[in-house]
Every structure is written in structure tokens, then in C-alpha cells.
Design a protein around this motif. Structure first.
Motif, PDB file in Angstrom:
ATOM      1  N   ILE A 132       0.854  -1.181   0.000  1.00  0.00           N
ATOM      2  CA  ILE A 132       0.000   0.000   0.000  1.00  0.00           C
ATOM      3  C   ILE A 132       0.896   1.238   0.000  1.00  0.00           C
ATOM      4  CG2 ILE A 132      -1.804   1.234   1.255  1.00  0.00           C
ATOM      5  CD1 ILE A 132      -2.573  -1.437   2.516  1.00  0.00           C
ATOM      6  N   PRO A 133       0.859   2.053  -1.045  1.00  0.00           N
ATOM      7  CA  PRO A 133       1.795   3.177  -1.133  1.00  0.00           C
ATOM      8  C   PRO A 133       1.322   4.389  -0.340  1.00  0.00           C
ATOM      9  CG  PRO A 133       0.420   3.133  -3.070  1.00  0.00           C
ATOM     10  CD  PRO A 133       0.010   1.929  -2.223  1.00  0.00           C
ATOM     11  N   PHE A 134       2.248   5.198   0.113  1.00  0.00           N
ATOM     12  CA  PHE A 134       1.915   6.492   0.681  1.00  0.00           C
ATOM     13  C   PHE A 134       3.133   7.394   0.535  1.00  0.00           C
ATOM     14  CE2 PHE A 134       3.660   4.079   4.207  1.00  0.00           C
ATOM     15  CZ  PHE A 134       4.524   4.972   4.812  1.00  0.00           C
ATOM     16  N   PRO A 135       2.938   8.704   0.515  1.00  0.00           N
ATOM     17  CA  PRO A 135       4.065   9.619   0.316  1.00  0.00           C
ATOM     18  C   PRO A 135       5.107   9.471   1.414  1.00  0.00           C
ATOM     19  CG  PRO A 135       1.960  10.742   0.038  1.00  0.00           C
ATOM     20  CD  PRO A 135       1.656   9.389   0.609  1.00  0.00           C
ATOM     21  N   SER A 136       6.369   9.709   1.064  1.00  0.00           N
ATOM     22  CA  SER A 136       7.448   9.555   2.032  1.00  0.00           C
ATOM     23  C   SER A 136       7.380  10.604   3.138  1.00  0.00           C
ATOM     24  CB  SER A 136       8.799   9.644   1.316  1.00  0.00           C
ATOM     25  OG  SER A 136       8.929  10.897   0.660  1.00  0.00           O
ATOM     26  N   THR A 137       6.544  11.624   2.965  1.00  0.00           N
ATOM     27  CA  THR A 137       6.411  12.663   3.986  1.00  0.00           C
ATOM     28  C   THR A 137       5.362  12.300   5.035  1.00  0.00           C
ATOM     29  OG1 THR A 137       4.793  13.806   2.596  1.00  0.00           O
ATOM     30  CG2 THR A 137       7.098  14.501   2.412  1.00  0.00           C
ATOM     31  N   CYS A 177      -4.043  -1.475  14.393  1.00  0.00           N
ATOM     32  CA  CYS A 177      -4.350  -0.859  13.106  1.00  0.00           C
ATOM     33  C   CYS A 177      -3.235   0.118  12.758  1.00  0.00           C
ATOM     34  CB  CYS A 177      -5.718  -0.173  13.104  1.00  0.00           C
ATOM     35  SG  CYS A 177      -5.789   1.394  13.985  1.00  0.00           S
ATOM     36  N   ILE A 178      -3.000   0.259  11.480  1.00  0.00           N
ATOM     37  CA  ILE A 178      -1.950   1.142  10.983  1.00  0.00           C
ATOM     38  C   ILE A 178      -2.567   2.079   9.955  1.00  0.00           C
ATOM     39  CG2 ILE A 178       0.219   1.252   9.693  1.00  0.00           C
ATOM     40  CD1 ILE A 178       0.970  -1.445  10.843  1.00  0.00           C
ATOM     41  N   PHE A 179      -2.301   3.369  10.109  1.00  0.00           N
ATOM     42  CA  PHE A 179      -2.778   4.326   9.118  1.00  0.00           C
ATOM     43  C   PHE A 179      -1.755   5.445   8.971  1.00  0.00           C
ATOM     44  CE2 PHE A 179      -4.551   5.669  13.183  1.00  0.00           C
ATOM     45  CZ  PHE A 179      -4.312   7.041  13.215  1.00  0.00           C
ATOM     46  N   THR A 180      -1.931   6.256   7.955  1.00  0.00           N
ATOM     47  CA  THR A 180      -0.988   7.340   7.695  1.00  0.00           C
ATOM     48  C   THR A 180      -1.697   8.687   7.708  1.00  0.00           C
ATOM     49  OG1 THR A 180      -1.274   7.141   5.298  1.00  0.00           O
ATOM     50  CG2 THR A 180       0.488   5.857   6.305  1.00  0.00           C
ATOM     51  N   GLN A 181      -0.896   9.734   7.843  1.00  0.00           N
ATOM     52  CA  GLN A 181      -1.422  11.101   7.885  1.00  0.00           C
ATOM     53  C   GLN A 181      -0.436  12.025   7.183  1.00  0.00           C
ATOM     54  OE1 GLN A 181       0.038  13.345  10.784  1.00  0.00           O
ATOM     55  NE2 GLN A 181      -0.613  15.013   9.424  1.00  0.00           N
ATOM     56  N   ARG A 215       5.303  -7.107  10.893  1.00  0.00           N
ATOM     57  CA  ARG A 215       5.222  -7.543   9.496  1.00  0.00           C
ATOM     58  C   ARG A 215       4.277  -6.643   8.712  1.00  0.00           C
ATOM     59  NH1 ARG A 215       4.882 -12.836  11.738  1.00  0.00           N
ATOM     60  NH2 ARG A 215       2.634 -12.831  11.330  1.00  0.00           N
ATOM     61  N   GLU A 216       3.152  -6.294   9.351  1.00  0.00           N
ATOM     62  CA  GLU A 216       2.197  -5.418   8.669  1.00  0.00           C
ATOM     63  C   GLU A 216       2.814  -4.050   8.400  1.00  0.00           C
ATOM     64  OE1 GLU A 216      -1.409  -4.043   6.969  1.00  0.00           O
ATOM     65  OE2 GLU A 216      -0.559  -6.037   7.317  1.00  0.00           O
ATOM     66  N   SER A 217       3.576  -3.530   9.348  1.00  0.00           N
ATOM     67  CA  SER A 217       4.206  -2.225   9.147  1.00  0.00           C
ATOM     68  C   SER A 217       5.223  -2.275   8.010  1.00  0.00           C
ATOM     69  CB  SER A 217       4.880  -1.756  10.444  1.00  0.00           C
ATOM     70  OG  SER A 217       6.056  -2.502  10.726  1.00  0.00           O
ATOM     71  N   ARG A 218       5.900  -3.393   7.861  1.00  0.00           N
ATOM     72  CA  ARG A 218       6.844  -3.532   6.751  1.00  0.00           C
ATOM     73  C   ARG A 218       6.103  -3.641   5.429  1.00  0.00           C
ATOM     74  NH1 ARG A 218      11.435  -7.771   7.277  1.00  0.00           N
ATOM     75  NH2 ARG A 218      12.206  -6.468   5.566  1.00  0.00           N
ATOM     76  N   ILE A 222       7.100   0.893   6.217  1.00  0.00           N
ATOM     77  CA  ILE A 222       7.410   1.764   7.344  1.00  0.00           C
ATOM     78  C   ILE A 222       8.735   2.501   7.159  1.00  0.00           C
ATOM     79  CG2 ILE A 222       8.546  -0.075   8.660  1.00  0.00           C
ATOM     80  CD1 ILE A 222       7.403   1.172  11.198  1.00  0.00           C
ATOM     81  N   GLU A 223       9.656   1.903   6.393  1.00  0.00           N
ATOM     82  CA  GLU A 223      10.961   2.530   6.204  1.00  0.00           C
ATOM     83  C   GLU A 223      10.862   3.895   5.526  1.00  0.00           C
ATOM     84  OE1 GLU A 223      10.208  -0.512   5.302  1.00  0.00           O
ATOM     85  OE2 GLU A 223      11.500  -1.880   6.455  1.00  0.00           O
ATOM     86  N   LYS A 224       9.769   4.122   4.775  1.00  0.00           N
ATOM     87  CA  LYS A 224       9.615   5.386   4.056  1.00  0.00           C
ATOM     88  C   LYS A 224       8.870   6.445   4.868  1.00  0.00           C
ATOM     89  CE  LYS A 224       9.725   3.391  -0.590  1.00  0.00           C
ATOM     90  NZ  LYS A 224       8.997   3.247  -1.878  1.00  0.00           N
ATOM     91  N   ALA A 225       8.382   6.058   6.045  1.00  0.00           N
ATOM     92  CA  ALA A 225       7.635   7.021   6.859  1.00  0.00           C
ATOM     93  C   ALA A 225       8.573   8.075   7.429  1.00  0.00           C
ATOM     94  CB  ALA A 225       6.912   6.300   7.989  1.00  0.00           C
ATOM     95  N   LYS A 226       8.144   9.321   7.370  1.00  0.00           N
ATOM     96  CA  LYS A 226       8.943  10.407   7.930  1.00  0.00           C
ATOM     97  C   LYS A 226       8.970  10.323   9.446  1.00  0.00           C
ATOM     98  CE  LYS A 226       9.337  15.459   7.881  1.00  0.00           C
ATOM     99  NZ  LYS A 226       8.739  16.723   7.372  1.00  0.00           N
ATOM    100  N   LYS A 227       7.849   9.858  10.022  1.00  0.00           N
ATOM    101  CA  LYS A 227       7.729   9.758  11.472  1.00  0.00           C
ATOM    102  C   LYS A 227       6.810   8.597  11.804  1.00  0.00           C
ATOM    103  CE  LYS A 227       6.360  12.562  15.496  1.00  0.00           C
ATOM    104  NZ  LYS A 227       5.798  13.884  15.906  1.00  0.00           N
TER     105      LYS A 227
END
Length: 248
Positions: A132-137, A177-181, A215-218, A222-227
Motif C-alpha cells: 500500500i503506497p503512501f508519500p514519504s512525507t 491498526c496502521i494508518f498514515t497522515q 510484518r504489517e508495518s513492513r 514503514i521505512e519510508k515514513a517520515k515519522k
């Protein structure tokens, strides 16, 4: 008509022998489908050396070890995931006009859940490119919690509980659960990215669950998450898990 179509391949006959397994006979299986019952003819092969017999057609139709079609099994598992098994029996009867027992729903739900878990572990181990892609920011949020769920007595043998007699009445289901912002509202509060949430959950030890949510975070890159921000209550196992899997 469905029965005619399923039996139009000569029972999946593959010749007089498949490797060391010889053709013996045709065997019939009564199969329950979303359209009703059908009888499926299958060519049976037997290996005298290994003393193992099988029907290749069972693999082709995905009916090995079951008398339910793949479509009906999906319905049973979906209902079993959202409703108590007893109520799921009533739902399938009322909506689809199909009669299956609550025990059959339980058995199929558990089996498909196990298959899904094995598939998930294999996929996460291989780290496919189609994550699942998300911006590196983006900021990645990892939420962890646990709650007691009632279980049958055999599931609590040897476990200490909070009940007056010291016996456990529940098992702890660990959920995550894992989500991005990536954006904020007009008041400066973070906004969860739409359709960015994925979930994991199981009744297992904190160590096993830690591996599961990691595993889910990988899978979520997760390596591309800014925070990375872990959210949980005061349970020690949550923060021990966070220190181990998401330190730094």
C-alpha cells in the motif's frame, strides 16, 4: 445444469497413471453449492508404494477435504467473521436459502482464517512490491490494544483470571491498526489519510503479536515514513512491544 458442467470433463481423468499413482475408479462427492447440491464425479488415483490416494479434480475445483463449494465457503467465512456462528446460520438461511449448521460455519471460518494467515505470513516475508503506497512525507500511526473475549472453558485451562475463583473466563484478543497522515485541518489537527487503514488481530502472545504487527508495518513500507507514532494505553506489554519493534 451446474452438475452437468462440473461433470463434463470425464471426472478429471488424467490417463492410466500419474507418476506412480494408478487410476482405480471414479468416485462421487455430494457437494453443497450456493445453487444447491450437486454430485461431482472424480477420477481416483492410488499410489501403492506410498499408500496415498487422491482425486486431482478435488484440487482443480478447490474441494479437497470439504463438501462445500469455494463460493459457499466464502459466504460462511464472511458471515462467521461478523456474527456469532449461531446467528450466522440464521443469516445464511434467511438471505441465501441455504442450510448450514453453526458448527460448519465455525469450522470453515477457522480453516479459511488459518489459510489467510499462512498466505499473509508468506507475502510479508517476501515483501512484494505491490504494498500500500503512501508519500514519504507521511506520518505512520500504529495503534495497539487488547480486550478480553469470552471463550469456551477448554481454552482457559491453566490460565489465571480476574474472577473470584481465580479462573479465567476470557482470552485477550490483541488488535492493531496502521494508518498514515499527510495533511492537517484548518485548526492544525492531523487528518487521517482516507482509505489508509489496515488491521491485524489475533489471540496470541504479545511476542507473536509484536511480530504480526511489525510484518504489517513492513508491508506498509514503514521505512519510508517520515515519522512513526505508536498509540496505546498503559498496558506494559504494548510499550515493551513498541520498544522492541519500533524503537527510535
Amino acid at each position: 445444469m451446474l452438475e452437468e458442467i462440473l461433470n463434463s470433463d470425464n471426472g478429471g481423468y488424467r490417463g492410466r497413471a500419474i507418476g506412480n499413482a494408478e487410476f482405480k475408479e471414479y468416485r462421487h462427492k455430494k457437494l453443497q453449492t450456493v445453487l444447491g447440491y450437486v454430485s461431482v464425479s472424480r477420477a481416483y488415483y492410488y499410489n501403492k508404494k506410498s499408500k496415498v490416494g487422491y482425486c486431482p479434480k478435488d484440487h482443480d475445483l478447490d474441494i479437497k477435504g470439504t463438501s462445500f463449494s469455494p463460493g459457499l465457503r466464502r459466504i460462511m467465512a464472511r458471515v462467521g467473521a461478523y456474527r456469532p456462528f449461531g446467528l450466522g446460520h440464521d443469516d445464511i438461511k434467511d438471505i441465501a436459502g441455504l442450510s448450514v449448521t453453526s458448527k460448519e460455519i465455525e469450522r470453515i471460518s477457522c480453516q479459511l482464517g488459518k489459510n489467510a494467515d499462512e498466505f499473509y505470513e508468506k507475502e510479508s516475508a517476501e515483501l512484494p512490491d505491490n504494498v500500500i503506497p503512501f508519500p514519504s512525507t507521511a506520518t505512520m500511526y500504529i495503534c495497539i490494544d487488547g480486550t478480553g473475549v469470552p471463550v469456551v472453558k477448554s481454552e482457559t485451562i491453566g490460565r489465571k483470571g480476574k474472577h473470584e475463583d481465580g479462573n479465567a473466563k476470557t482470552r485477550e484478543a490483541k488488535l492493531g491498526c496502521i494508518f498514515t497522515q499527510t495533511s492537517f485541518d484548518e485548526d492544525g489537527y492531523p487528518i487521517r489519510d482516507e482509505a489508509s487503514t489496515s488491521y491485524v488481530g489475533s489471540i496470541e502472545t504479545s511476542e507473536e503479536f509484536g511480530n504480526r504487527i511489525y510484518r504489517e508495518s513492513r508491508m506498509r513500507d514503514i521505512e519510508k515514513a517520515k515519522k512513526v507514532c505508536v498509540i496505546g494505553d498503559g498496558a506494559p506489554w504494548i510499550w515493551n512491544l513498541a520498544d522492541l519493534q519500533f524503537y527510535g
